[in-house]
Scaffold this active site. Structure first.
Site, PDB file in Angstrom:
ATOM      1  N   GLY A  12     -34.814 -57.292   3.877  1.00  0.00           N
ATOM      2  CA  GLY A  12     -33.665 -56.520   4.321  1.00  0.00           C
ATOM      3  C   GLY A  12     -33.669 -55.112   3.755  1.00  0.00           C
ATOM      4  N   GLY A  14     -31.242 -52.994   4.105  1.00  0.00           N
ATOM      5  CA  GLY A  14     -29.854 -52.528   4.129  1.00  0.00           C
ATOM      6  C   GLY A  14     -29.518 -51.872   2.797  1.00  0.00           C
ATOM      7  N   PHE A  15     -28.226 -51.793   2.521  1.00  0.00           N
ATOM      8  CA  PHE A  15     -27.801 -51.101   1.295  1.00  0.00           C
ATOM      9  C   PHE A  15     -28.384 -51.752   0.043  1.00  0.00           C
ATOM     10  CE2 PHE A  15     -24.431 -49.669   4.194  1.00  0.00           C
ATOM     11  CZ  PHE A  15     -24.478 -48.320   3.918  1.00  0.00           C
ATOM     12  N   GLY A  16     -28.377 -53.093  -0.018  1.00  0.00           N
ATOM     13  CA  GLY A  16     -28.834 -53.787  -1.215  1.00  0.00           C
ATOM     14  C   GLY A  16     -30.344 -53.711  -1.375  1.00  0.00           C
ATOM     15  N   VAL A  80     -38.055 -62.280   9.282  1.00  0.00           N
ATOM     16  CA  VAL A  80     -38.344 -63.400   8.379  1.00  0.00           C
ATOM     17  C   VAL A  80     -37.697 -64.641   8.980  1.00  0.00           C
ATOM     18  CG1 VAL A  80     -38.098 -64.296   6.043  1.00  0.00           C
ATOM     19  CG2 VAL A  80     -38.428 -61.846   6.417  1.00  0.00           C
ATOM     20  N   GLU A 171     -10.644 -48.571  12.173  1.00  0.00           N
ATOM     21  CA  GLU A 171     -11.365 -47.319  12.434  1.00  0.00           C
ATOM     22  C   GLU A 171     -11.778 -47.234  13.896  1.00  0.00           C
ATOM     23  OE1 GLU A 171     -13.057 -46.357   8.006  1.00  0.00           O
ATOM     24  OE2 GLU A 171     -14.473 -47.255   9.387  1.00  0.00           O
ATOM     25  N   ASP A 301     -24.094 -58.850   1.185  1.00  0.00           N
ATOM     26  CA  ASP A 301     -23.287 -59.730   2.047  1.00  0.00           C
ATOM     27  C   ASP A 301     -23.768 -61.179   1.997  1.00  0.00           C
ATOM     28  OD1 ASP A 301     -21.957 -57.469   2.818  1.00  0.00           O
ATOM     29  OD2 ASP A 301     -22.374 -57.672   4.974  1.00  0.00           O
ATOM     30  N   ALA A 316     -20.537 -52.203   1.019  1.00  0.00           N
ATOM     31  CA  ALA A 316     -21.744 -51.500   0.582  1.00  0.00           C
ATOM     32  C   ALA A 316     -21.842 -51.339  -0.943  1.00  0.00           C
ATOM     33  CB  ALA A 316     -21.815 -50.139   1.281  1.00  0.00           C
TER      34      ALA A 316
END
Ligand code: FAD
Length: 425
Positions: A12, A14-16, A80, A171, A301, A316
């Site tokens: 991943g 993403g942010f992590g 994966v 939003e 997440d 995040a």
């Protein structure tokens, strides 16, 4: 890459995952980062792609460009599909990948709570394809409405339902109403905009769970000023693409349901056989390791860890801080030192409700309106990956702000929200 070094595989970008890979830059390991996409996606601004404010490339940045200068790094474009913890091996669409240490950071996906009709007909807002599909769909609804003579059918085309009163739903509803009332109104001079409806439905009795009550109430006021109809204790039970039915039996004629109501773990985690908690998130120990598998870390997440009796939020900052700690803990283990426990440093919460309006909680202080909006703007620009994107986004936002425009009012695909050829195209 020197293959004799221990291999840290990260699933991943993403942010992590991104943060973990960066933190491992000077650690004597080989870093292999796998993602099904070749880009990092800045999900907090997805709603702006969906509402024609930003282009997809302004919020997505190629992973290879981010890590160009990191010697110990390799990227694999791959899905994966399985995890063999005994063999320390991943199954992927490009073959097997072995690891010494594994950081699982695959994020989450939309959850429809088993409501099949909604999954089939609503559009979720979770990835770039979703956001582009929403933009195409919204613009198409106005094109169809412009030539629809049947009043009931026209009303359905001009009724937009957003489900989920969290930051994403708030939003999205705010931005959608502004797109319609400030921008599209100029494009369709012959269309009556007085009865265009944007509804925000939330099943609980308040919006923005997790924000202080005064800010949640202020968000309702601001949304209503922006012509969004906020309905609390309103749960959607069914949507057939033409009509949404609520749990209380009431119905709304609409062609559009945007689903921002919840997330769950993806199939990789479900199939992993590792212990899962709420929403399929994998249970981790305070050091972010999987019980019984100190070589496997789960972050963001995908991880379930409680803080003060509550699960950490799927946001995040949690993913970023956990990515940093997972990498630091791997370094400690390589040096024979004990890993550290995760302590979440909450930077606060922010949600924008369109032009000049936002709500913010920072270090215990609550603020709203223009000041909160300025904070929101700066935080999002600061966190946007890549200088090029930051500059482009700033130019785009300035243009939209000054000229009441939305730069990206183009229909790029003749498809329905699920990517199938649109029946109306
Ligand atoms: C519309 C929206 C708005 C949001 N707004 C905010 C906000 O304002 N503030 C905030 O703090 N948070 C916000 N969030 C939440 C935030 O984006 C997430 O909490 C954060 O992205 C989680 O980071 P992560 O690293 O765990 O996963 P992600 O950032 O989701 O990254 C997961 C990565 O894993 C990849 N992946 C998944 N499964 C596989 C697989 N099987 N094989 C290969 N690759 C895989 C994905 O392609 C993705 O790149 C928002 C989320 C959404 C959807």
């Amino acid at each position: 890459m020197n293959e004799t070094k221990p291999v840290v595989v990260i699933v991943g970008a993403g942010f992590g995952g991104l943060e973990a890979a960066k933190r491992l830059k000077h650690v004597p390991v080989g870093v292999k980062l796998l993602d099904r996409n070749n880009y990092h996606l800045f999900q907090p601004l997805l709603y702006q792609v969906a509402t024609a404010g930003l282009t997809p490339t302004e919020i997505a940045y190629p992973v290879r460009a981010i890590f160009r200068k990191q010697q110990n790094f390799t990227f694999y474009l791959a899905e994966v599909t399985g995890l063999d913890t005994a063999a320390r091996r991943l199954q992927t669409t490009i073959g097997r990948v072995d690891y010494d240490y594994l950081i699982l950071a695959p994020g989450s996906e939309s959850s429809f709570f088993g409501l099949d009709s909604i999954e089939a007909h609503a559009i979720s807002l979770k990835n770039l394809d979703d956001a582009i599909a929403i933009r195409n769909h919204l613009l198409r609804m106005f094109e169809l409405a412009a030539h629809e003579s049947d009043p009931e059918a026209r009303q359905a085309l001009r009724t937009f339902v957003v489900v989920g009163g969290g930051p994403t739903g708030v939003e999205c509803a705010g931005a959608l109403s502004e797109l319609i009332r400030l921008v599209l109104v100029k494009d369709y001079p012959d269309l009556d905009f007085s009865d265009v409806r944007v509804l925000l439905l939330e099943m609980k009795d308040r919006l923005l769970n997790g924000f202080p009550a005064d800010l949640a109430a202020s968000a309702v006021d601001t949304l209503e000023q922006k012509h969004v109809e906020v309905h609390l204790k309103a749960a959607v039970a069914d949507f057939d693409g033409r009509q949404a039915t609520l749990q209380d039996g009431s119905t709304i004629l609409t062609r559009t349901v945007i689903w921002a109501a919840g997330v769950q773990a993806g199939s990789l985690l479900v199939k992993s056989g590792l212990k899962a908690a709420r929403q399929g998130r994998l249970v981790v120990e305070p050091r972010l390791q999987v019980p019984g598998h100190p070589e496997i870390f789960v972050i963001g997440d995908a991880a379930y860890l409680e803080d003060g009796g509550q699960p950490l939020p799927q946001m995040a900052p949690v993913a970023i801080q956990q990515g940093r700690l997972a990498a630091a803990n791997i370094e400690k283990m390589l040096h024979g030192e004990p890993p550290e426990s995760f302590i979440y440093r909450d930077p606060g919460s922010l949600a924008t409700i369109g032009r000049n309006a936002a709500v913010a909680r920072v270090k215990g202080v609550h603020f709203k309106g223009f000041l909160a909006w300025l904070v929101w703007l700066s935080v999002h620009l600061f966190w946007l990956i890549g200088f090029r994107n930051r500059l482009l986004v700033m130019i785009n936002w300035a243009g939209d702000y000054l000229f009441y425009e939305r730069a990206v009012r183009v229909i790029t695909m003749n498809t329905d929200p699920r990517g199938r050829p649109s029946p109306d195209s």
